[in-house]
Design a protein around this motif. Structure first.
Motif, PDB file in Angstrom:
ATOM      1  N   GLU A  29       0.855  -1.188   0.000  1.00 38.94           N
ATOM      2  CA  GLU A  29       0.000   0.000   0.000  1.00 38.94           C
ATOM      3  C   GLU A  29       0.890   1.237   0.000  1.00 38.94           C
ATOM      4  OE1 GLU A  29      -3.735   2.019   2.445  1.00 38.94           O
ATOM      5  OE2 GLU A  29      -2.837   0.156   3.128  1.00 38.94           O
ATOM      6  N   LEU A  30       0.695   2.095  -0.982  1.00 43.99           N
ATOM      7  CA  LEU A  30       1.501   3.304  -1.135  1.00 43.99           C
ATOM      8  C   LEU A  30       0.722   4.514  -0.658  1.00 43.99           C
ATOM      9  CD1 LEU A  30       2.859   2.612  -4.750  1.00 43.99           C
ATOM     10  CD2 LEU A  30       3.989   2.092  -2.579  1.00 43.99           C
ATOM     11  N   ASP A  31       1.434   5.450  -0.065  1.00 43.11           N
ATOM     12  CA  ASP A  31       0.805   6.716   0.317  1.00 43.11           C
ATOM     13  C   ASP A  31       0.613   7.564  -0.942  1.00 43.11           C
ATOM     14  OD1 ASP A  31       0.764   6.094   3.014  1.00 43.11           O
ATOM     15  OD2 ASP A  31       2.795   6.845   3.330  1.00 43.11           O
ATOM     16  N   PRO A  32      -0.629   7.943  -1.259  1.00 47.60           N
ATOM     17  CA  PRO A  32      -0.867   8.717  -2.483  1.00 47.60           C
ATOM     18  C   PRO A  32      -0.100  10.034  -2.452  1.00 47.60           C
ATOM     19  CG  PRO A  32      -2.927   7.880  -1.565  1.00 47.60           C
ATOM     20  CD  PRO A  32      -1.877   7.652  -0.533  1.00 47.60           C
ATOM     21  N   PRO A  33       0.398  10.471  -3.607  1.00 43.65           N
ATOM     22  CA  PRO A  33       1.103  11.755  -3.670  1.00 43.65           C
ATOM     23  C   PRO A  33       0.108  12.906  -3.587  1.00 43.65           C
ATOM     24  CG  PRO A  33       0.862  10.835  -5.858  1.00 43.65           C
ATOM     25  CD  PRO A  33       0.315   9.804  -4.908  1.00 43.65           C
ATOM     26  N   PRO A  34       0.589  14.143  -3.452  1.00 38.41           N
ATOM     27  CA  PRO A  34      -0.325  15.300  -3.455  1.00 38.41           C
ATOM     28  C   PRO A  34      -1.169  15.317  -4.720  1.00 38.41           C
ATOM     29  CG  PRO A  34       1.867  15.957  -2.753  1.00 38.41           C
ATOM     30  CD  PRO A  34       1.985  14.541  -3.232  1.00 38.41           C
ATOM     31  N   SER A  35      -2.415  15.711  -4.579  1.00 40.37           N
ATOM     32  CA  SER A  35      -3.333  15.671  -5.723  1.00 40.37           C
ATOM     33  C   SER A  35      -2.978  16.698  -6.793  1.00 40.37           C
ATOM     34  CB  SER A  35      -4.766  15.914  -5.243  1.00 40.37           C
ATOM     35  OG  SER A  35      -4.868  17.160  -4.579  1.00 40.37           O
ATOM     36  N   VAL A  77      -3.921  14.258 -16.233  1.00 42.29           N
ATOM     37  CA  VAL A  77      -3.679  12.883 -16.657  1.00 42.29           C
ATOM     38  C   VAL A  77      -2.939  12.127 -15.560  1.00 42.29           C
ATOM     39  CG1 VAL A  77      -2.490  11.403 -18.326  1.00 42.29           C
ATOM     40  CG2 VAL A  77      -3.670  13.465 -19.105  1.00 42.29           C
ATOM     41  N   ASN A  78      -1.966  12.784 -14.971  1.00 41.54           N
ATOM     42  CA  ASN A  78      -1.115  12.095 -13.986  1.00 41.54           C
ATOM     43  C   ASN A  78      -1.902  11.643 -12.760  1.00 41.54           C
ATOM     44  OD1 ASN A  78       1.602  11.418 -12.785  1.00 41.54           O
ATOM     45  ND2 ASN A  78       0.933  12.980 -11.318  1.00 41.54           N
ATOM     46  N   ASN A  79      -2.729  12.512 -12.205  1.00 39.53           N
ATOM     47  CA  ASN A  79      -3.455  12.185 -10.979  1.00 39.53           C
ATOM     48  C   ASN A  79      -4.815  11.560 -11.316  1.00 39.53           C
ATOM     49  OD1 ASN A  79      -3.307  12.319  -8.052  1.00 39.53           O
ATOM     50  ND2 ASN A  79      -5.093  13.641  -8.180  1.00 39.53           N
ATOM     51  N   SER A  80      -4.759  10.477 -12.079  1.00 39.65           N
ATOM     52  CA  SER A  80      -5.980   9.806 -12.503  1.00 39.65           C
ATOM     53  C   SER A  80      -5.741   8.311 -12.566  1.00 39.65           C
ATOM     54  CB  SER A  80      -6.443  10.328 -13.867  1.00 39.65           C
ATOM     55  OG  SER A  80      -5.499   9.992 -14.868  1.00 39.65           O
ATOM     56  N   ILE A  81      -6.817   7.574 -12.671  1.00 38.01           N
ATOM     57  CA  ILE A  81      -6.754   6.129 -12.824  1.00 38.01           C
ATOM     58  C   ILE A  81      -7.664   5.730 -13.978  1.00 38.01           C
ATOM     59  CG2 ILE A  81      -6.303   5.789 -10.356  1.00 38.01           C
ATOM     60  CD1 ILE A  81      -9.188   4.832 -10.095  1.00 38.01           C
ATOM     61  N   ARG A 135     -11.368   7.080 -17.831  1.00 35.64           N
ATOM     62  CA  ARG A 135     -10.381   7.736 -16.962  1.00 35.64           C
ATOM     63  C   ARG A 135     -11.099   8.516 -15.871  1.00 35.64           C
ATOM     64  NH1 ARG A 135      -5.118   8.856 -17.414  1.00 35.64           N
ATOM     65  NH2 ARG A 135      -5.088   8.174 -19.586  1.00 35.64           N
ATOM     66  N   LEU A 136     -10.618   8.353 -14.658  1.00 39.27           N
ATOM     67  CA  LEU A 136     -11.227   9.023 -13.512  1.00 39.27           C
ATOM     68  C   LEU A 136     -10.160   9.835 -12.792  1.00 39.27           C
ATOM     69  CD1 LEU A 136     -13.744   9.351 -11.637  1.00 39.27           C
ATOM     70  CD2 LEU A 136     -12.876   7.408 -10.346  1.00 39.27           C
ATOM     71  N   VAL A 137     -10.387  11.131 -12.695  1.00 34.06           N
ATOM     72  CA  VAL A 137      -9.437  12.027 -12.026  1.00 34.06           C
ATOM     73  C   VAL A 137      -9.656  11.952 -10.525  1.00 34.06           C
ATOM     74  CG1 VAL A 137      -8.660  14.409 -11.756  1.00 34.06           C
ATOM     75  CG2 VAL A 137      -9.318  13.556 -14.018  1.00 34.06           C
ATOM     76  N   LEU A 138      -8.582  11.770  -9.772  1.00 35.85           N
ATOM     77  CA  LEU A 138      -8.644  11.753  -8.309  1.00 35.85           C
ATOM     78  C   LEU A 138      -8.575  13.197  -7.827  1.00 35.85           C
ATOM     79  CD1 LEU A 138      -6.148   8.799  -7.670  1.00 35.85           C
ATOM     80  CD2 LEU A 138      -8.647   8.711  -7.759  1.00 35.85           C
ATOM     81  N   GLN A 139      -9.689  13.684  -7.326  1.00 35.81           N
ATOM     82  CA  GLN A 139      -9.751  15.081  -6.922  1.00 35.81           C
ATOM     83  C   GLN A 139      -8.963  15.345  -5.649  1.00 35.81           C
ATOM     84  OE1 GLN A 139     -10.994  17.280  -8.865  1.00 35.81           O
ATOM     85  NE2 GLN A 139     -12.005  15.902 -10.311  1.00 35.81           N
ATOM     86  N   THR A 140      -8.817  14.330  -4.825  1.00 39.70           N
ATOM     87  CA  THR A 140      -8.013  14.451  -3.596  1.00 39.70           C
ATOM     88  C   THR A 140      -7.069  13.259  -3.548  1.00 39.70           C
ATOM     89  OG1 THR A 140      -9.477  13.152  -2.164  1.00 39.70           O
ATOM     90  CG2 THR A 140     -10.035  15.470  -2.474  1.00 39.70           C
TER      91      THR A 140
END
Length: 374
Positions: free
Chosen positions: A66-72, A169-173, A184-189
């Motif tokens: 489990e990785l700590d997500p980077p800043p959004s 693009v980078n902060n998405s899955i 594609r789904l952007v991670l808002q946080t």
């Protein structure tokens, strides 16, 4: 030859062939003998008390770290950023004054300029006039502002820079499969967990117990039942930028063989299923030739070394206590539920066969005797 003598002779022939009558499979004694003497290295476990029950299966866990997500707001390849530059005095980039732009209360000498959107290339660089190539990948928007501002200090009088993300693009899955809104789904946080991602994708289609969640993170791939993810908070990990999620139809099944009256594969009725529920779903042993004392579960169990070892669990449902044990015995995916044939079913089959074959002869004989008596 008299009809009665013919019947006796025919019955004798059938009795001699009794051992060759068809069966639905081996009896319980035959299964145990084959496991002991067959050299197949199969363990037979008689489940007659709670100690013999295997440990209840635990909810699944990811085999991925489990990785700590980077800043959004971290910038990555493919992102498109908008750059706004504010300059005092003689502007390097020109542009309208803040007052002209409607910014009351600002120095009228300050000019604002919006540069064309800049896409971060595969190497993580952007190119700006005067500043040249700047490496911005892995930096937050605030850090990118500082990099651009420092690169312009020799060309402009105290430039102030504002950077925003125009396309992410980078902060998405990427999510696909049995979801309502794949893509594609952007991670808002940086706080979205896997269950949150599924909700943002419109939810999943079907039943959670019949779905498998495949997660690709970097070069590693892992798979877990969706019901385990939803029921186990520890498995509901944070989504990480770049993850690839796929929901697949993968219902758990168990096979029914032997003297049950039907051979089939049956899906689990819920995420966890006991042997008692499985026997009920299969219809139980056949009344005519099934043996309630010879119910078996065939399964591969993993040893401490991680190897698959064949194990057969034996249940004698003629004992009342076994019904309680069957309620605590958890079925696994791909288990084989086998109903043993009754060891004493051959004579009954013979009687049924003789009745079917010789019923016409008996009828004719009875009719002839009645005619002679009259």
């Amino acid at each position: 030859m008299h009809h009665r003598q013919k019947l006796i002779l025919a019955a004798s022939c059938f009795l001699g062939a009794c051992s060759t009558l068809p069966t639905s499979g081996p009896t319980g004694a035959q299964i145990e003998a084959a496991a002991v003497k067959g050299g197949a290295n199969i363990d037979i476990v008689t489940v007659d008390d709670a100690v013999a029950l295997p440990p209840a299966p635990k909810l699944g866990q990811w085999s991925l770290p489990e990785l700590d997500p980077p800043p959004s707001d971290m910038v990555g390849p493919g992102d498109v950023i908008s750059i706004y530059i504010y300059e005092a005095g003689v502007p390097l980039f020109g542009g309208a004054s803040i007052v002209e732009a409607g910014g009351d209360g600002f120095d009228p000498s300050v000019k604002a300029q919006t540069l064309p959107p800049s896409r971060v290339d595969d190497n993580g660089d952007i190119v700006l006039p005067y500043a040249g190539k700047l490496h911005v990948v892995g930096k937050t928007l605030f850090e990118v502002q500082g990099i651009i501002q420092d690169s312009l200090r020799g060309f402009s009088q105290d430039p102030q820079v504002l950077v925003t993300l125009k396309e992410v693009v980078n902060n998405s899955i990427i999510i696909g499969g049995e979801v309502d809104k794949p893509g594609r789904l952007v991670l808002q946080t940086n706080q979205e967990r896997l269950s949150d991602v599924l909700a943002l994708a419109g939810g999943y289609r079907g039943s959670a117990k019949d779905l498998s969640l495949r997660l690709r993170r970097g070069s590693r791939v892992a798979e877990l039942r969706l019901s385990d993810v939803l029921q186990n908070p520890e498995a509901d990990v944070f989504a990480y930028p770049g993850d690839r999620l796929t929901l697949l139809q993968d219902p758990w099944l168990f096979s029914v063989l032997g003297a049950s009256g039907r051979v089939q594969q049956i899906p689990f009725t819920r995420s966890t299923m006991s042997l008692a529920e499985a026997v009920a779903a299969a219809g139980g042993p056949n009344n005519n030739y099934g043996d309630p004392g010879a119910i078996f579960v065939f399964r591969y169990e993993k040893t401490e070394a991680g190897e698959a070892k064949p194990v057969v669990y034996h249940f004698n449902m003629m004992r009342t206590s076994t019904y309680f044990l069957a309620q605590k015995f958890a079925l696994h995916n791909n288990d084989v539920l086998y109903f043993g044939s009754a060891g004493a079913n051959q004579p009954s089959k013979l009687i049924q066969l003789i009745s079917q074959l010789f019923a016409p002869i008996v009828t004719v004989t009875n009719a002839a005797n009645a005619f002679n008596n009259n």
